[in-house]
Scaffold this motif. Structure first.
Motif, PDB file in Angstrom:
ATOM      1  N   MET A   1       0.749  -1.171   0.203  1.00  0.00           N
ATOM      2  CA  MET A   1      -0.098   0.119  -0.048  1.00  0.00           C
ATOM      3  C   MET A   1       0.915   1.205  -0.048  1.00  0.00           C
ATOM      4  O   MET A   1       1.809   1.427   0.894  1.00  0.00           O
ATOM      5  N   THR A   2       0.595   2.369  -0.927  1.00  0.00           N
ATOM      6  CA  THR A   2       1.344   3.456  -1.040  1.00  0.00           C
ATOM      7  C   THR A   2       1.146   4.355  -0.015  1.00  0.00           C
ATOM      8  O   THR A   2       0.181   4.482   0.647  1.00  0.00           O
ATOM      9  N   HIS A   3       2.160   5.322   0.120  1.00  0.00           N
ATOM     10  CA  HIS A   3       1.828   6.242   1.106  1.00  0.00           C
ATOM     11  C   HIS A   3       1.020   7.185   1.070  1.00  0.00           C
ATOM     12  O   HIS A   3       0.105   7.610   1.933  1.00  0.00           O
ATOM     13  N   GLU A   5      -2.120   6.303  -0.550  1.00  0.00           N
ATOM     14  CA  GLU A   5      -3.193   5.487  -0.001  1.00  0.00           C
ATOM     15  C   GLU A   5      -3.428   5.417   1.296  1.00  0.00           C
ATOM     16  O   GLU A   5      -4.460   5.867   1.762  1.00  0.00           O
ATOM     17  N   THR A   6      -2.169   5.343   2.238  1.00  0.00           N
ATOM     18  CA  THR A   6      -2.263   5.436   3.674  1.00  0.00           C
ATOM     19  C   THR A   6      -2.676   6.726   3.846  1.00  0.00           C
ATOM     20  O   THR A   6      -3.493   6.796   5.157  1.00  0.00           O
ATOM     21  N   ARG A 262       3.594  -7.866  -7.205  1.00  0.00           N
ATOM     22  CA  ARG A 262       4.843  -6.841  -6.553  1.00  0.00           C
ATOM     23  C   ARG A 262       4.549  -5.313  -6.516  1.00  0.00           C
ATOM     24  O   ARG A 262       5.167  -4.635  -6.015  1.00  0.00           O
ATOM     25  N   SER A 263       3.480  -5.164  -7.315  1.00  0.00           N
ATOM     26  CA  SER A 263       2.957  -3.684  -7.509  1.00  0.00           C
ATOM     27  C   SER A 263       2.592  -2.956  -6.281  1.00  0.00           C
ATOM     28  O   SER A 263       1.787  -3.547  -5.371  1.00  0.00           O
ATOM     29  N   LYS A 264       2.830  -1.697  -6.259  1.00  0.00           N
ATOM     30  CA  LYS A 264       2.557  -1.138  -4.988  1.00  0.00           C
ATOM     31  C   LYS A 264       0.983  -0.357  -5.535  1.00  0.00           C
ATOM     32  O   LYS A 264       0.280   0.126  -4.318  1.00  0.00           O
ATOM     33  N   THR A 265       0.594  -0.272  -6.809  1.00  0.00           N
ATOM     34  CA  THR A 265      -0.908   0.190  -6.973  1.00  0.00           C
ATOM     35  C   THR A 265      -1.442  -0.926  -7.886  1.00  0.00           C
ATOM     36  O   THR A 265      -1.855  -0.850  -9.050  1.00  0.00           O
ATOM     37  N   HIS A 269      -6.347  -6.797  -5.464  1.00  0.00           N
ATOM     38  CA  HIS A 269      -5.570  -6.866  -4.031  1.00  0.00           C
ATOM     39  C   HIS A 269      -5.491  -8.538  -4.131  1.00  0.00           C
ATOM     40  O   HIS A 269      -6.515  -8.900  -3.378  1.00  0.00           O
ATOM     41  N   GLY A 487      -2.414  -0.423   6.226  1.00  0.00           N
ATOM     42  CA  GLY A 487      -1.150  -0.710   5.635  1.00  0.00           C
ATOM     43  C   GLY A 487      -0.797  -1.990   6.601  1.00  0.00           C
ATOM     44  O   GLY A 487       0.373  -2.270   6.660  1.00  0.00           O
TER      45      GLY A 487
END
Length: 495
Positions: A1-3, A5-6, A262-265, A269, A487
């Motif tokens: 989860m990206t910053h 998104e958090t 492996r993707s952050k976005t 899910h 997260g």
């Protein structure tokens, strides 16, 4: 989860409720957006055989109109809600209406099949605009009015589907197809103006993550696979071209899944699939998506086939829309009932009953076609199909809601929505390949009647598989306490 998104989940947007005087216009615009967005897919369905005759196409060629519309709808389901974070509710909803208008304008200006394909894809990109209306109402209306407003929006989408079924055929009885699309363009332009004028401006999150590369990769391998399937129907299953495109699609899909993990976005899910109930729901959603498209794709072609072919009813687009109207209306009513039942029993059980109804409708048509299908048999099948689709759709979405942590409900709903859309696009490719594998003697391009029975048998097998998956599921629950923080590790995402 990206910053980003958090940050977005830790500080959710809180909008000011609109004043009482602005409440009704907001509800009306949300309903209008849901109505017109829902009408798009059902509007084109009865027109597919008309397009085939007008442009002298094969069934496989014209199936791409529905396929691209559905693929565009899948992309829209992913991107438009996220664009609402960046552009605000008003900007994203207006963009959705603008895409719908642009999709209608392209075939309105250029009366060619390539223009129709481009238009269908663009319409699909705007088709999730109706979903934004629900979010707008939830954010801008306070108190108990929210529940009522959301119901109004859902009913508007159901009514839009019904109107869409008859609108195209009714219009074509009076004007040309090109004039119809130009008239529809004006309607969607007006919708866009109303949306911009009524929906309040809202806060924006310029740091919201999109993962547009993930979406492009998803669309790329799906289109390659679908083209391979379509080519197999026209050139033969042993065709080097068909095998090559299908292999490229499957290989691309395998690579995409690896990169997605492996993707952050991510688009999906995938960690949610560690829950057995979620995995069952997703597999059932993928399978039922193909079965559902058997209704809106196969029935129009069968009933619009001239009786000179030895079968068919010789219907026009308007008659076809009226024949399918019970499917849309009963589907909406069954969806309401499924919501009530899903709260009292296992949602997957409700979905299983829906799949059983779907299978019963397929068997009804198979038997009817064996002895000369009548109008009554199609009406009965449309009614049973509608009940089944309403039950299975709401049952699967309810299952996802009850199987993931509260703060991840949006992820789960998005996953099942996208997977059903993708499998829905796969359905017409498979069915068109079967239909064009054998034609009526001395009438090239007109599928033999037994091809329709084979397609319905494939759809019925999908229904049986979905019913088995749903009936064999165990009751599960999501702990009310110990919700993971934003997260949290992947193994804490599901119950």
């Amino acid at each position: 989860m990206t910053h980003s998104e958090t940050h977005h989940q830790e500080r959710p947007r809180v909008e000011r409720p609109v004043r009482t005087r602005g409440r009704n216009p907001l509800i009306a615009v949300a309903a209008l957006l849901g109505f017109t967005s829902s009408a798009v897919t059902f509007m084109l369905t009865p027109l597919l055989p008309v397009l085939q005759r007008e442009f002298h196409l094969t069934v496989g060629d014209v199936a791409w109109v529905l396929t691209l519309l559905l693929i565009g709808g899948g992309v829209s389901t992913i991107l438009l809600p996220r664009l609402a974070d960046v552009l605000g509710d008003r900007g994203a909803a207006t963009l959705g209406a603008a895409l719908l208008a642009a999709g209608m304008l392209v075939p309105g200006i250029s009366h060619t099949f390539p223009a129709m394909l481009i238009g269908a894809a663009v319409m699909g990109l705007g088709s999730a605009a109706g979903q934004l209306g629900v979010g707008v109402l939830r954010r801008h209306l306070a108190g108990s009015s929210v529940h009522t407003a959301v119901i109004v929006s859902q009913v508007a989408q159901a009514v839009g589907a019904g109107v869409g079924l008859v609108a195209g055929g009714l219009a074509l009885s009076r004007v040309s197809m090109q004039d119809f699309f130009l008239g529809a363009t004006v309607v969607y332009v007006v919708v866009g103006i109303c949306v911009w004028a009524v929906i309040p401006s809202s806060s924006r999150d310029a740091a919201a993550a999109f993962g547009i590369g993930n979406v492009i990769g998803l669309v790329a391998w799906i289109v390659l696979l679908l083209y391979g399937i379509k080519t197999a129907g026209s050139d033969g299953i042993s065709s080097a071209k068909a095998i090559g495109f299908a292999a490229a699609g499957l290989g691309g899909g395998a690579v995409w899944v690896t990169l997605e993990k492996r993707s952050k976005t991510p688009v999906f899910h995938l960690a949610l699939l560690r829950s057995g109930t979620v995995a069952r729901t997703v597999v059932a959603g993928f399978t039922i998506g193909m079965a559902i498209q058997s209704v809106t794709f196969l029935i129009p072609f069968y009933v619009q086939t001239p009786s000179a072919a030895g079968y068919g009813l010789g219907y026009d687009a308007l008659d076809t829309g009226l024949l399918l109207l019970p499917y849309s209306l009963l589907g909406a009513l069954a969806g309401i009932g499924a919501g009530v039942l899903g709260a009292r029993t296992r949602p997957l059980l409700v979905a299983g009953v829906g799949a059983t109804c779907h299978c019963a409708a397929a068997l009804t048509l198979i038997l009817a076609m064996s002895g000369g299908a009548s109008v009554a048999s199609f009406l009965v099948a449309a009614c049973v199909y509608g009940v089944g689709s309403g039950l299975v759709g709401v049952g699967l979405f309810s299952s996802i809601q009850s199987s993931v942590r509260a703060e991840l409900t949006g992820m789960g709903i998005g996953m099942i929505g996208i997977i059903m859309t993708i499998s829905g696009a796969l359905g017409p490719a498979i069915y068109s390949s079967i239909l064009q594998s054998k034609s009526v003697a001395a009438i090239p391009g007109v599928p033999a009647e037994d091809r329709f029975r084979i397609c319905l048998l494939v759809a019925g097998c999908c229904d049986v598989l979905v019913a088995f998956i749903c009936y064999s599921a165990r009751r599960g629950r999501v702990p009310a306490s110990a919700q993971p923080s934003v997260g949290a590790p992947a193994d804490q995402l599901t119950s």
